[in-house]
Design a protein around this motif. Structure first.
Motif, PDB file in Angstrom:
ATOM      1  N   ALA A   1      39.364  31.585  41.516  1.00 46.20           N
ATOM      2  CA  ALA A   1      38.744  32.731  42.196  1.00 46.20           C
ATOM      3  C   ALA A   1      39.562  33.967  41.853  1.00 46.20           C
ATOM      4  O   ALA A   1      40.773  34.019  42.128  1.00 46.20           O
ATOM      5  N   ILE A   2      38.913  34.933  41.220  1.00 46.95           N
ATOM      6  CA  ILE A   2      39.588  36.176  40.840  1.00 46.95           C
ATOM      7  C   ILE A   2      38.964  37.320  41.645  1.00 46.95           C
ATOM      8  O   ILE A   2      37.771  37.609  41.511  1.00 46.95           O
ATOM      9  N   ILE A   3      39.775  37.942  42.504  1.00 42.84           N
ATOM     10  CA  ILE A   3      39.309  39.023  43.368  1.00 42.84           C
ATOM     11  C   ILE A   3      39.743  40.343  42.737  1.00 42.84           C
ATOM     12  O   ILE A   3      40.938  40.547  42.495  1.00 42.84           O
ATOM     13  N   VAL A   4      38.795  41.233  42.460  1.00 44.31           N
ATOM     14  CA  VAL A   4      39.140  42.512  41.838  1.00 44.31           C
ATOM     15  C   VAL A   4      38.801  43.651  42.794  1.00 44.31           C
ATOM     16  O   VAL A   4      37.710  43.702  43.358  1.00 44.31           O
ATOM     17  N   VAL A   5      39.763  44.543  42.992  1.00 45.32           N
ATOM     18  CA  VAL A   5      39.640  45.642  43.951  1.00 45.32           C
ATOM     19  C   VAL A   5      39.877  46.969  43.217  1.00 45.32           C
ATOM     20  O   VAL A   5      40.566  47.000  42.193  1.00 45.32           O
ATOM     21  N   PRO A   6      39.322  48.084  43.728  1.00 46.37           N
ATOM     22  CA  PRO A   6      39.429  49.344  42.978  1.00 46.37           C
ATOM     23  C   PRO A   6      40.823  49.946  42.937  1.00 46.37           C
ATOM     24  O   PRO A   6      41.170  50.654  42.003  1.00 46.37           O
ATOM     25  N   GLU A   7      41.639  49.692  43.968  1.00 48.21           N
ATOM     26  CA  GLU A   7      42.993  50.246  43.953  1.00 48.21           C
ATOM     27  C   GLU A   7      43.966  49.283  44.608  1.00 48.21           C
ATOM     28  O   GLU A   7      43.578  48.420  45.411  1.00 48.21           O
TER      29      GLU A   7
ATOM     30  N   ALA B   1      41.001  47.845  37.138  1.00 52.37           N
ATOM     31  CA  ALA B   1      41.561  48.232  35.837  1.00 52.37           C
ATOM     32  C   ALA B   1      42.243  47.049  35.154  1.00 52.37           C
ATOM     33  O   ALA B   1      42.041  46.800  33.963  1.00 52.37           O
ATOM     34  N   THR B   2      43.076  46.316  35.907  1.00 57.04           N
ATOM     35  CA  THR B   2      43.750  45.143  35.332  1.00 57.04           C
ATOM     36  C   THR B   2      42.728  44.149  34.790  1.00 57.04           C
ATOM     37  O   THR B   2      42.867  43.610  33.683  1.00 57.04           O
ATOM     38  N   PHE B   3      41.668  43.920  35.559  1.00 54.57           N
ATOM     39  CA  PHE B   3      40.645  42.962  35.142  1.00 54.57           C
ATOM     40  C   PHE B   3      39.938  43.437  33.867  1.00 54.57           C
ATOM     41  O   PHE B   3      39.708  42.643  32.946  1.00 54.57           O
ATOM     42  N   ARG B   4      39.623  44.728  33.804  1.00 66.30           N
ATOM     43  CA  ARG B   4      38.966  45.259  32.594  1.00 66.30           C
ATOM     44  C   ARG B   4      39.836  45.037  31.365  1.00 66.30           C
ATOM     45  O   ARG B   4      39.356  44.593  30.321  1.00 66.30           O
ATOM     46  N   PHE B   5      41.114  45.367  31.489  1.00 66.38           N
ATOM     47  CA  PHE B   5      42.021  45.207  30.352  1.00 66.38           C
ATOM     48  C   PHE B   5      42.153  43.731  29.959  1.00 66.38           C
ATOM     49  O   PHE B   5      42.259  43.399  28.773  1.00 66.38           O
ATOM     50  N   ALA B   6      42.139  42.839  30.955  1.00 65.88           N
ATOM     51  CA  ALA B   6      42.250  41.403  30.666  1.00 65.88           C
ATOM     52  C   ALA B   6      41.017  40.904  29.926  1.00 65.88           C
ATOM     53  O   ALA B   6      41.131  40.107  28.981  1.00 65.88           O
TER      54      ALA B   6
ATOM     55  N   CYS C   1      34.811  30.403  36.587  1.00 61.72           N
ATOM     56  CA  CYS C   1      35.561  31.139  37.607  1.00 61.72           C
ATOM     57  C   CYS C   1      34.593  31.859  38.549  1.00 61.72           C
ATOM     58  O   CYS C   1      33.452  32.161  38.184  1.00 61.72           O
ATOM     59  N   LEU C   2      35.077  32.139  39.762  1.00 67.31           N
ATOM     60  CA  LEU C   2      34.393  33.082  40.650  1.00 67.31           C
ATOM     61  C   LEU C   2      34.996  34.456  40.398  1.00 67.31           C
ATOM     62  O   LEU C   2      36.216  34.635  40.482  1.00 67.31           O
ATOM     63  N   ILE C   3      34.148  35.416  40.050  1.00 66.16           N
ATOM     64  CA  ILE C   3      34.588  36.807  39.911  1.00 66.16           C
ATOM     65  C   ILE C   3      34.049  37.554  41.130  1.00 66.16           C
ATOM     66  O   ILE C   3      32.832  37.706  41.293  1.00 66.16           O
ATOM     67  N   ALA C   4      34.939  37.983  42.011  1.00 66.88           N
ATOM     68  CA  ALA C   4      34.529  38.703  43.219  1.00 66.88           C
ATOM     69  C   ALA C   4      34.919  40.167  43.078  1.00 66.88           C
ATOM     70  O   ALA C   4      36.099  40.482  42.870  1.00 66.88           O
TER      71      ALA C   4
END
Length: 683
Positions: free
Chosen positions: A74-80, A140-145, A157-160
């Motif tokens: 589970a990968i949780i991505v947040v704006p900041e 941002a980290t997720f985009r670069f990854a 994976c779960l992308i949240a």
């Protein structure tokens, strides 16, 4: 000090029945339980207000996907980075759930040192190769990854995606592009969360074919606030001032209220161009500076009444801001009402910022994004013991005849009104419309008022528990396709947002005395629906148009009734409901033609005329009057379509000499097209 004018845009009272804060046997509140019921969906969109518990809802869903749906990660991505704390470890088993939420310290990359495009990308790879299950990182980290490893690296994976409104279908938006690729590959699960009721102020978040794959869970502002335990009233107001806002701010700032002040962007009209001095001036206006608290770095200011205020300054760029921010986030002080009194910020303390005691969100200058306004209001809508009222105030500079940028000032005024109109819809109960006919019957669970259901008239029912209207309208077009039905159920506020932000509609609706209401309700709204949903056929586009204009105009008519009665009569939490019901009862027939004949901006102008300085109002009207609107070919074609429908119903074409202004306008559209055709034939 100059007297500040108040637009009493909206004041909403709620039942305070405690339903949205009460947990079930698994520790889930109402919204979380609703979302968990859809946990098996591969693509899930959760639309729910700030403070409704979206973060924890995601934990429940993610744990089920990891343990019961065979997903690996589970990968949780947040704006900041600051929002990453919302996904810290939670002992969910203590409240009845079957597992705890755990993120190993090294996998909460929002806490890790370094920039998003550095070592954190390697950490994402290390996480994928590890046996651990949950990671939190920034958008941002997720985009670069994904840039580095490709979408295939995240299979199973779960992308949240938290704060999903940051995503856009625009090709320049990388996160939106990658989500489209993930959906195309179809080997991940996606959960999207947003506190906004329209995704993006200009562009769609996802392409229509991608969005159609998402199952939506909607929990409205009305359900959230109606189900609180303490907060009973939310007020939203716009204040016009002249001069410098720093000299006027105490006219709307009550130092006894817990307040977040957002000072204006340095590039805005309201800014003095020196943000540090603005903060110093506000502090000076509040009282006598007593020094800095060593532990928190908060300013200590003694008011004329002798109270010492604790003020957090998030505007200062110096190193002490980090200490101030850390003090505000101290978990030991979360439930301490006396920890801080006022927070002054510029770009911070908005999205994801959690201060439950905030009673007043005071924003100086117009915010260009309606999404941002909803986020700011959300800072004040937390439920807390002893907090019965919250408010949002927008301080707007009045247009000044001597200003060179008077057009910008007028635009800010119009944008403030647009935001007000949209927030009224967001805060209202949900509308369900059905056509009135001989087969119409009452719907179970709905209260139809004192006289009950009347089979001979259009009825207005209300379900207090779900916060939904059931309204019968004669002549209403029913959506045929599933997508049109979904839009009418889920996305009417997005349609209304596009309409109230349409400058031509707003300007003409407010200031053009010769404007025929149907030009807005049928032609302009029709064009907006057609542009927004080109995949729908004409009949479904008309169904969406009718549903959207009915929702907007019924709210406005209810507000008009409430503004015309004694305040004592509208203090209860059923005020808006009573207003809608009274309007329906007062008209002979509640039909779509009647609704189309109402200017959606009429009540907004009535309030504006009371609130704004007369000279300023004339100045605004003059600027807008200078924009002579001529008939376009597109509008003429839409008028001709309406004229054809008129002929089918009446057996004749509209007449240029008709006394009915709408019939005359349709005839003008037909004549315009005939003239254009003749000119083209003659070369």
């Amino acid at each position: 000090m100059t007297d500040i004018k108040f637009i009493p845009s909206v004041s909403v009272n709620y039942a305070c029945n405690g339903s949205s804060t009460k947990a079930n046997e698994m520790g889930m509140r109402a919204m979380q339980e609703r979302a968990y019921e859809k946990r098996g969906e591969q693509y899930l969109l959760i639309k729910s207000p700030p403070a409704s518990g979206k973060s924890r809802a995601l934990m429940f869903i993610a744990l089920d996907k990891l343990y019961n749906q065979r997903l690996k990660k589970a990968i949780i991505v947040v704006p900041e980075k600051t929002i990453g704390a919302s996904f810290n470890n939670e002992p969910l088993t203590q409240y009845g759930f079957w597992a705890d939420w755990k993120v190993a310290p090294q996998w909460n990359l929002c806490d890790a040192p370094g920039d998003d495009n550095g070592g954190k990308i390697g950490a994402v790879r290390a996480f994928i190769d590890s046996s651990d299950r949950a990671l939190v990182c920034t958008h941002a980290t997720f985009r670069f990854a994904v840039d580095r490893f490709g979408v295939g690296a995240f299979d199973d994976c779960l992308i949240a995606v938290d704060e999903f409104h940051h995503v856009s279908a625009n090709p320049d938006n990388k996160l939106g592009t990658y989500l489209g690729q993930f959906i195309g590959r179809d080997k991940v699960h996606i959960v999207a969360l947003t506190g906004s009721y329209f995704r993006g102020d200009a562009e769609a978040v996802l392409a229509p074919q991608d969005e159609a794959k998402f199952e939506a869970v909607t929990y409205t502002y009305y359900e959230q606030l109606n189900g609180y335990q303490y907060l009973k009233q939310l007020d939203i107001g716009y204040y016009f001032y002249s001069g410098s806002y720093t000299d006027e701010i105490l006219n709307v700032l009550n130092s006894d209220e817990k307040t977040i002040i957002h000072i204006p962007n340095v590039n805005s009209r309201e800014s003095t161009k020196d943000k540090i001095k603005e903060v110093e001036h506000i502090i000076h206006e509040l009282g006598e500076w007593q020094g800095i608290d060593e532990k928190t770095s908060f300013h200590l200011v003694k008011t004329p009444k002798g109270k010492v205020l604790r003020i957090a300054d998030l505007v200062d760029d110096e190193a002490k801001r980090d200490k101030v921010l850390s003090s505000l986030r101290d978990p030991a002080e979360k439930y301490n009402r006396e920890h801080v009194d006022i927070i002054i910020a510029l770009g911070m303390a908005k999205e994801g910022f959690d201060w439950i005691w905030c009673e007043h969100a005071l924003t100086v200058g117009y915010r260009s994004s309606l999404t941002e306004i909803i986020q700011i209001i959300g800072r004040a809508t937390r439920d807390a013991k002893g907090k019965t009222r919250a408010r949002f105030t927008n301080l707007i500079a009045e247009p000044n005849a001597s200003e060179e940028a008077v057009t910008d000032a007028v635009n800010d005024t119009l944008k403030a009104i647009a935001a007000s109109l949209l927030m009224e819809q967001v805060l209202a109960p949900k509308f369900n419309f059905t056509p009135k006919n001989s087969q119409s019957v009452p719907v179970d669970g709905f209260d139809y008022g004192e006289g009950g259901y009347d089979p001979k008239k259009e009825n207005v029912g209300f379900n207090q528990q779900t916060g939904q209207f059931q309204i019968e309208i004669k002549g209403l077009v029913v959506p045929k396709s599933n997508e049109a039905a979904r839009i009418c159920q889920e996305d009417l506020n997005e349609v209304i947002a596009a309409f109230v932000q349409d400058k031509t509609s707003l300007e003409r609706g407010l200031f053009d005395s010769e404007m025929v209401p149907e030009e807005l309700t049928q032609v302009r709204m029709g064009k907006i629906v057609k542009d927004k949903y080109p995949e729908l056929d004409q009949e479904d586009q008309e169904a969406v148009r009718q549903h959207a204009i009915a929702a907007l105009n019924l709210t406005q008519q209810a507000k008009k009734i409430l503004n015309s009665v004694d305040n004592a009569l509208k203090a209860g939490n059923t005020a808006l409901i009573d207003g809608v019901r009274k309007f329906a009862m007062d008209v002979r027939d509640l039909d779509i033609d009647l609704i189309d004949r109402i200017n959606p901006f009429g009540e907004a102008y009535a309030i504006l005329a009371k609130a704004m300085n007369e000279d300023s109002l004339k100045q605004v009207a003059s600027v807008i009057a200078g924009k002579k609107v001529s008939l376009t070919i597109e509008d003429a074609r839409e008028l001709a379509k309406r004229a054809l429908k008129f002929k089918q119903e009446r057996g004749r074409l509209p007449s240029l000499t008709s006394q009915d202004p709408w019939e005359k306008r349709m005839a003008e559209g037909v004549a315009f097209l005939a003239r254009m055709k003749a000119e083209a034939a003659n070369g």
